[in-house]
Design a protein around this motif. Structure first.
Motif, PDB file in Angstrom:
ATOM      1  N   THR A 127       0.805  -1.219   0.000  1.00  7.49           N
ATOM      2  CA  THR A 127       0.000   0.000   0.000  1.00  7.49           C
ATOM      3  C   THR A 127       0.845   1.280   0.000  1.00  7.49           C
ATOM      4  OG1 THR A 127      -0.158  -0.255   2.394  1.00  7.49           O
ATOM      5  CG2 THR A 127      -2.025  -1.005   1.088  1.00  7.49           C
ATOM      6  N   PHE A 128       1.959   1.300   0.729  1.00 12.76           N
ATOM      7  CA  PHE A 128       2.748   2.527   0.830  1.00 12.76           C
ATOM      8  C   PHE A 128       3.264   2.977  -0.532  1.00 12.76           C
ATOM      9  CE2 PHE A 128       6.826   4.722   2.275  1.00 12.76           C
ATOM     10  CZ  PHE A 128       6.175   5.908   2.572  1.00 12.76           C
ATOM     11  N   TYR A 129       3.613   2.046  -1.379  1.00  9.41           N
ATOM     12  CA  TYR A 129       4.132   2.410  -2.695  1.00  9.41           C
ATOM     13  C   TYR A 129       3.013   2.950  -3.594  1.00  9.41           C
ATOM     14  CZ  TYR A 129       8.344   0.176  -1.075  1.00  9.41           C
ATOM     15  OH  TYR A 129       9.469  -0.138  -0.337  1.00  9.41           O
ATOM     16  N   LEU A 130       1.820   2.403  -3.458  1.00  6.20           N
ATOM     17  CA  LEU A 130       0.669   2.954  -4.187  1.00  6.20           C
ATOM     18  C   LEU A 130       0.310   4.341  -3.653  1.00  6.20           C
ATOM     19  CD1 LEU A 130      -1.537  -0.262  -4.369  1.00  6.20           C
ATOM     20  CD2 LEU A 130      -0.381   0.852  -6.290  1.00  6.20           C
ATOM     21  N   PHE A 131       0.418   4.504  -2.353  1.00  9.57           N
ATOM     22  CA  PHE A 131       0.184   5.793  -1.706  1.00  9.57           C
ATOM     23  C   PHE A 131       1.117   6.858  -2.290  1.00  9.57           C
ATOM     24  CE2 PHE A 131       1.337   8.603   1.931  1.00  9.57           C
ATOM     25  CZ  PHE A 131       0.092   9.115   2.258  1.00  9.57           C
ATOM     26  N   LEU A 132       2.409   6.572  -2.344  1.00  6.81           N
ATOM     27  CA  LEU A 132       3.378   7.517  -2.895  1.00  6.81           C
ATOM     28  C   LEU A 132       3.149   7.762  -4.382  1.00  6.81           C
ATOM     29  CD1 LEU A 132       6.682   6.295  -1.162  1.00  6.81           C
ATOM     30  CD2 LEU A 132       5.251   8.247  -0.518  1.00  6.81           C
ATOM     31  N   GLU A 133       2.811   6.713  -5.118  1.00  8.22           N
ATOM     32  CA  GLU A 133       2.560   6.859  -6.553  1.00  8.22           C
ATOM     33  C   GLU A 133       1.373   7.774  -6.809  1.00  8.22           C
ATOM     34  OE1 GLU A 133       1.654   4.161 -10.581  1.00  8.22           O
ATOM     35  OE2 GLU A 133       2.033   3.174  -8.646  1.00  8.22           O
ATOM     36  N   SER A 134       0.355   7.687  -5.959  1.00  6.73           N
ATOM     37  CA  SER A 134      -0.814   8.541  -6.157  1.00  6.73           C
ATOM     38  C   SER A 134      -0.451  10.021  -5.993  1.00  6.73           C
ATOM     39  CB  SER A 134      -1.929   8.151  -5.184  1.00  6.73           C
ATOM     40  OG  SER A 134      -1.653   8.560  -3.853  1.00  6.73           O
ATOM     41  N   PHE A 135       0.429  10.337  -5.065  1.00  7.31           N
ATOM     42  CA  PHE A 135       0.897  11.718  -4.916  1.00  7.31           C
ATOM     43  C   PHE A 135       1.601  12.189  -6.185  1.00  7.31           C
ATOM     44  CE2 PHE A 135       0.126  11.215  -0.422  1.00  7.31           C
ATOM     45  CZ  PHE A 135      -0.027  12.493   0.073  1.00  7.31           C
ATOM     46  N   GLN A 136       2.344  11.293  -6.788  1.00  8.58           N
ATOM     47  CA  GLN A 136       3.121  11.656  -7.972  1.00  8.58           C
ATOM     48  C   GLN A 136       2.261  11.804  -9.218  1.00  8.58           C
ATOM     49  OE1 GLN A 136       5.794   8.376  -7.714  1.00  8.58           O
ATOM     50  NE2 GLN A 136       7.012   9.275  -6.063  1.00  8.58           N
ATOM     51  N   THR A 137       1.140  11.103  -9.277  1.00 10.11           N
ATOM     52  CA  THR A 137       0.266  11.188 -10.451  1.00 10.11           C
ATOM     53  C   THR A 137      -0.940  12.089 -10.223  1.00 10.11           C
ATOM     54  OG1 THR A 137      -0.950   9.213  -9.752  1.00 10.11           O
ATOM     55  CG2 THR A 137       0.911   8.883 -11.235  1.00 10.11           C
ATOM     56  N   LEU A 336      -5.255  -7.096   3.488  1.00 15.77           N
ATOM     57  CA  LEU A 336      -4.269  -6.248   2.819  1.00 15.77           C
ATOM     58  C   LEU A 336      -4.164  -6.568   1.335  1.00 15.77           C
ATOM     59  CD1 LEU A 336      -2.138  -4.060   3.059  1.00 15.77           C
ATOM     60  CD2 LEU A 336      -0.481  -5.818   3.753  1.00 15.77           C
ATOM     61  N   ASP A 337      -4.192  -7.831   0.968  1.00 18.99           N
ATOM     62  CA  ASP A 337      -4.092  -8.199  -0.445  1.00 18.99           C
ATOM     63  C   ASP A 337      -5.279  -7.652  -1.242  1.00 18.99           C
ATOM     64  OD1 ASP A 337      -1.745  -9.509   0.104  1.00 18.99           O
ATOM     65  OD2 ASP A 337      -2.699 -11.477   0.341  1.00 18.99           O
ATOM     66  N   ASN A 338      -6.467  -7.714  -0.652  1.00 19.76           N
ATOM     67  CA  ASN A 338      -7.652  -7.147  -1.290  1.00 19.76           C
ATOM     68  C   ASN A 338      -7.498  -5.647  -1.504  1.00 19.76           C
ATOM     69  OD1 ASN A 338      -9.618  -9.003  -2.059  1.00 19.76           O
ATOM     70  ND2 ASN A 338     -10.366  -9.260   0.032  1.00 19.76           N
ATOM     71  N   LYS A 339      -6.997  -4.970  -0.490  1.00 21.82           N
ATOM     72  CA  LYS A 339      -6.807  -3.524  -0.584  1.00 21.82           C
ATOM     73  C   LYS A 339      -5.849  -3.173  -1.728  1.00 21.82           C
ATOM     74  CE  LYS A 339      -7.589  -2.290   4.314  1.00 21.82           C
ATOM     75  NZ  LYS A 339      -8.561  -1.200   4.177  1.00 21.82           N
ATOM     76  N   VAL A 340      -4.712  -3.862  -1.762  1.00 16.24           N
ATOM     77  CA  VAL A 340      -3.704  -3.567  -2.780  1.00 16.24           C
ATOM     78  C   VAL A 340      -4.265  -3.790  -4.182  1.00 16.24           C
ATOM     79  CG1 VAL A 340      -1.483  -4.307  -3.724  1.00 16.24           C
ATOM     80  CG2 VAL A 340      -1.751  -4.015  -1.247  1.00 16.24           C
TER      81      VAL A 340
END
Length: 373
Positions: A127-137, A336-340
């Motif tokens: 999730t943390f990497y998706l979180f950071l990616e969303s800030f970037q996009t 967590l897997d569902n969330k990701v």
């Protein structure tokens, strides 16, 4: 000094004359008289200047606002008014590691963005990497990353955080191993994690910082700050929103809260955290619902506002307008897997919207309703 002669007839061309005055007396030449007179004049000027300068210095040192003494009367009122509006620059040194991180990440108005992480949430492609990616996009969100503090609940999370982000803070916990796992919803580890997070937010308020807390399973698609109510002390997102921002019957989700630091919110968070002892084995949202109408909370006078899911959507109630949505939360999604999996789908929907580069009339999210239930 004694007079050389009281008789004016005894002076001729600034020279003493007469035989009676020649013995034991030196003759004063006119040039010598000019020199001594000039020296006396210079001494008088120097003494006068020194006296005036010392007087001014004494007056300057003896008042709190020396400029008001020297300014004309018509200027002193303007000076006083403008002095009261100026805020002194405070150069303080951090007294703790948390204080240091807060100082480094804070915006000009002492606001920070905080998320909480553990080992499972910082694993590669989690999730943390998706979180950071969303800030970037996202639109207008990348510049906010420098204000994000990632609070890490175990050392592995902290080590991974430091590899990809600037502001990471490790909570010193003896039970960090228990907090490091996936911690399914309402498990003992989950509840410990939630209340550890709440204690930290209470401390942040006590240090004088406003905060926007965001779960790491939230996609940041647009800058949320313009959407907040300017006169509210405490603002919280909703799983389900009834259309009334002041209605306490809204179903809240504490994974996204914007809080201003003041006495009302500091006392509210203390009461909230203390109330966990009255309501054991409940998470923060349940305790919030149990205390929100308590007389103590009413007497605090805290202004609470509930955020519209059109702008702050989630899997419980997805935003129905991608043209204005600010955030999307993987709430109502267990595991967590569902969330990701479903966060990736929602982020892909967002990227497709950006490629179209125009307003769309219908919003569709490729996520299942209430995934994992």
């Amino acid at each position: 000094m004694k007079s050389l002669n009281t008789d004016s007839s005894s002076f001729s061309g600034y020279e003493l004359a007469g035989p009676s005055n020649t013995v034991g007396r030196a003759k004063l030449r006119s040039i010598g008289s000019d020199s001594s007179t000039g020296q006396r004049d210079v001494l008088r000027v120097v003494l006068l200047f020194t006296t005036v300068a010392l007087s001014c210095l004494l007056v300057y040192k003896s008042v709190d606002k020396p400029l008001q003494v020297m300014l004309p009367q018509w200027k002193t009122s303007w000076y006083s008014q403008n002095q009261t509006s100026l805020k002194p620059i405070q150069h303080t040194k951090p007294v703790s590691e948390l204080d240091r991180v807060l100082m480094n990440a804070a915006m000009e108005d002492n606001t920070v963005i905080i998320t909480a992480l553990n080992n499972a949430w910082t694993a590669p492609n989690s999730t943390f990497y998706l979180f950071l990616e969303s800030f970037q996009t996202g639109l207008g969100t990348e510049r906010l990353l420098k204000h994000v503090i990632a609070v890490c609940l175990d050392s592995k999370a902290y080590d991974r955080c430091m590899l990809v982000h600037s502001h990471c803070y490790l909570i010193n916990a003896t039970d960090s191993e228990e907090l490091a796992g996936k911690n399914r919803f309402m498990s003992p580890g989950y509840l410990k994690l939630i209340w550890r997070r709440m204690d930290l937010l209470k401390e942040v308020l006590s240090l004088g910082y406003n905060f926007l807390f965001t779960d790491a399973d939230i996609l940041w698609l647009r800058d949320p700050f313009p959407r907040f109510f300017s006169n509210a002390d405490f603002q919280i997102s909703c799983d389900d929103y009834n259309g009334k921002p002041s209605d306490k019957s809204n179903h809240v989700n504490s994974g996204f809260t914007y809080v201003k630091a003041n006495n009302k919110t500091r006392n509210f968070y203390k009461y909230w955290c203390d109330s966990s002892k009255r309501f054991p084995k409940r998470h923060d949202q349940d305790v919030f619902n149990s205390i929100k109408n308590d007389p103590f909370v009413t007497e605090l006078g805290i202004t609470i506002r509930f955020l519209d899911t059109v702008y702050f959507g989630g899997f419980c109630e997805p935003s129905r307008d991608i043209n204005v949505v600010n955030t999307m939360h993987a709430n109502c999604c267990i595991g967590l897997d569902n969330k990701v999996k479903n966060l990736k789908a929602a982020l892909e929907d967002w990227k497709q919207y950006l490629l179209i580069n125009k307003t769309v009339t219908e919003t569709k999210w490729n996520i299942p309703p209430r995934c994992g239930y």
